[in-house]
Scaffold this motif. Structure first.
Motif, PDB file in Angstrom:
ATOM      1  N   ASP A   7       0.856  -1.185   0.000  1.00  0.00           N
ATOM      2  CA  ASP A   7       0.000   0.000   0.000  1.00  0.00           C
ATOM      3  C   ASP A   7       0.892   1.235   0.000  1.00  0.00           C
ATOM      4  O   ASP A   7       2.005   1.216   0.525  1.00  0.00           O
ATOM      5  CB  ASP A   7      -0.905  -0.001   1.232  1.00  0.00           C
ATOM      6  N   PHE A   8       0.420   2.296  -0.611  1.00  0.00           N
ATOM      7  CA  PHE A   8       1.154   3.553  -0.593  1.00  0.00           C
ATOM      8  C   PHE A   8       0.159   4.694  -0.694  1.00  0.00           C
ATOM      9  O   PHE A   8      -0.973   4.518  -1.131  1.00  0.00           O
ATOM     10  CB  PHE A   8       2.191   3.640  -1.720  1.00  0.00           C
ATOM     11  N   ASN A   9       0.604   5.854  -0.261  1.00  0.00           N
ATOM     12  CA  ASN A   9      -0.204   7.064  -0.312  1.00  0.00           C
ATOM     13  C   ASN A   9       0.701   8.159  -0.844  1.00  0.00           C
ATOM     14  O   ASN A   9       1.648   8.553  -0.161  1.00  0.00           O
ATOM     15  CB  ASN A   9      -0.727   7.390   1.089  1.00  0.00           C
ATOM     16  N   LEU A  10       0.457   8.610  -2.071  1.00  0.00           N
ATOM     17  CA  LEU A  10       1.297   9.622  -2.707  1.00  0.00           C
ATOM     18  C   LEU A  10       0.479  10.859  -3.028  1.00  0.00           C
ATOM     19  O   LEU A  10      -0.673  10.747  -3.464  1.00  0.00           O
ATOM     20  CB  LEU A  10       1.874   9.099  -4.029  1.00  0.00           C
ATOM     21  N   SER A  11       1.072  12.015  -2.834  1.00  0.00           N
ATOM     22  CA  SER A  11       0.449  13.263  -3.231  1.00  0.00           C
ATOM     23  C   SER A  11       1.539  14.179  -3.761  1.00  0.00           C
ATOM     24  O   SER A  11       2.623  14.253  -3.186  1.00  0.00           O
ATOM     25  CB  SER A  11      -0.249  13.915  -2.034  1.00  0.00           C
ATOM     26  N   SER A  16      -3.422  12.892  -5.933  1.00  0.00           N
ATOM     27  CA  SER A  16      -2.921  11.927  -4.962  1.00  0.00           C
ATOM     28  C   SER A  16      -3.501  10.555  -5.259  1.00  0.00           C
ATOM     29  O   SER A  16      -4.564  10.435  -5.896  1.00  0.00           O
ATOM     30  CB  SER A  16      -3.265  12.357  -3.539  1.00  0.00           C
ATOM     31  N   ILE A  17      -2.791   9.535  -4.813  1.00  0.00           N
ATOM     32  CA  ILE A  17      -3.233   8.154  -4.957  1.00  0.00           C
ATOM     33  C   ILE A  17      -2.979   7.453  -3.630  1.00  0.00           C
ATOM     34  O   ILE A  17      -1.864   7.494  -3.099  1.00  0.00           O
ATOM     35  CB  ILE A  17      -2.444   7.408  -6.065  1.00  0.00           C
ATOM     36  N   HIS A  18      -4.025   6.835  -3.100  1.00  0.00           N
ATOM     37  CA  HIS A  18      -3.887   5.944  -1.949  1.00  0.00           C
ATOM     38  C   HIS A  18      -4.412   4.601  -2.427  1.00  0.00           C
ATOM     39  O   HIS A  18      -5.618   4.449  -2.668  1.00  0.00           O
ATOM     40  CB  HIS A  18      -4.678   6.460  -0.749  1.00  0.00           C
ATOM     41  N   ASP A  21      -7.599   2.807  -1.237  1.00  0.00           N
ATOM     42  CA  ASP A  21      -8.902   3.338  -1.642  1.00  0.00           C
ATOM     43  C   ASP A  21      -9.524   2.537  -2.783  1.00  0.00           C
ATOM     44  O   ASP A  21     -10.723   2.662  -3.049  1.00  0.00           O
ATOM     45  CB  ASP A  21      -8.790   4.799  -2.081  1.00  0.00           C
ATOM     46  N   ASP A  86       6.070  11.065  -8.389  1.00  0.00           N
ATOM     47  CA  ASP A  86       6.801  10.538  -7.231  1.00  0.00           C
ATOM     48  C   ASP A  86       8.298  10.555  -7.541  1.00  0.00           C
ATOM     49  O   ASP A  86       8.900   9.512  -7.812  1.00  0.00           O
ATOM     50  CB  ASP A  86       6.311   9.113  -6.934  1.00  0.00           C
TER      51      ASP A  86
END
Length: 134
Positions: A7-11, A16-18, A21, A86
């Motif tokens: 899992d990752f959470n990028l903004s 952004s992408i989590h 979700d 990223d």
């Protein structure tokens, strides 16, 4: 294959992408860069796949260091799926990417089911057949 997708959470300030979700959906996680020739070759078929099969979210993670080059690429190529920049390659490193583009198919349970290294022709009917088995 079959191991849990990290899992990752990028903004990046714009989008952004989590990954969590998207649990419950089959996802195409695509790592790319604006300066990558095979990524440019792959893009038209990936965009057409996105238009033809919106039920499969495409999450694109660019490793571009230059924000200006990244944004220019998105506008010039009319990229119409979710993408985030990223530059630290944090997500790419979690996935052990070996080149660009590299795409991971993640199933509804969040498991990696397939990996495509290099430019892929997303119009290949075998890919859709595979996705429908998930």
């Amino acid at each position: 294959m079959g191991k849990p997708a990290p899992d990752f959470n990028l903004s990046d300030g714009t989008s952004s992408i989590h990954l969590a979700d998207y649990r419950g959906k089959v996802v195409l996680l695509n790592f790319w860069a604006s300066w990558c020739a095979p990524c440019i070759v792959e893009l038209p078929s990936l965009q057409q796949f996105h238009r033809d099969h919106p039920e499969y979210p495409i999450l694109a993670v660019s490793i571009d260091e230059s924000e200006a080059a990244y944004k220019r690429f998105l506008v010039q190529r009319r990229v119409d799926f979710i993408t985030v920049r990223d530059p630290g390659k944090t997500a790419a490193e979690q996935y052990g990417t070996t080149g660009w583009p590299e795409t991971f198919i993640i199933d509804q349970q969040g498991r990696i089911r397939r990996r495509f290294i290099g430019a892929t022709d997303w119009s290949d009917p075998e890919i859709l057949r595979f996705l429908k088995t998930l």
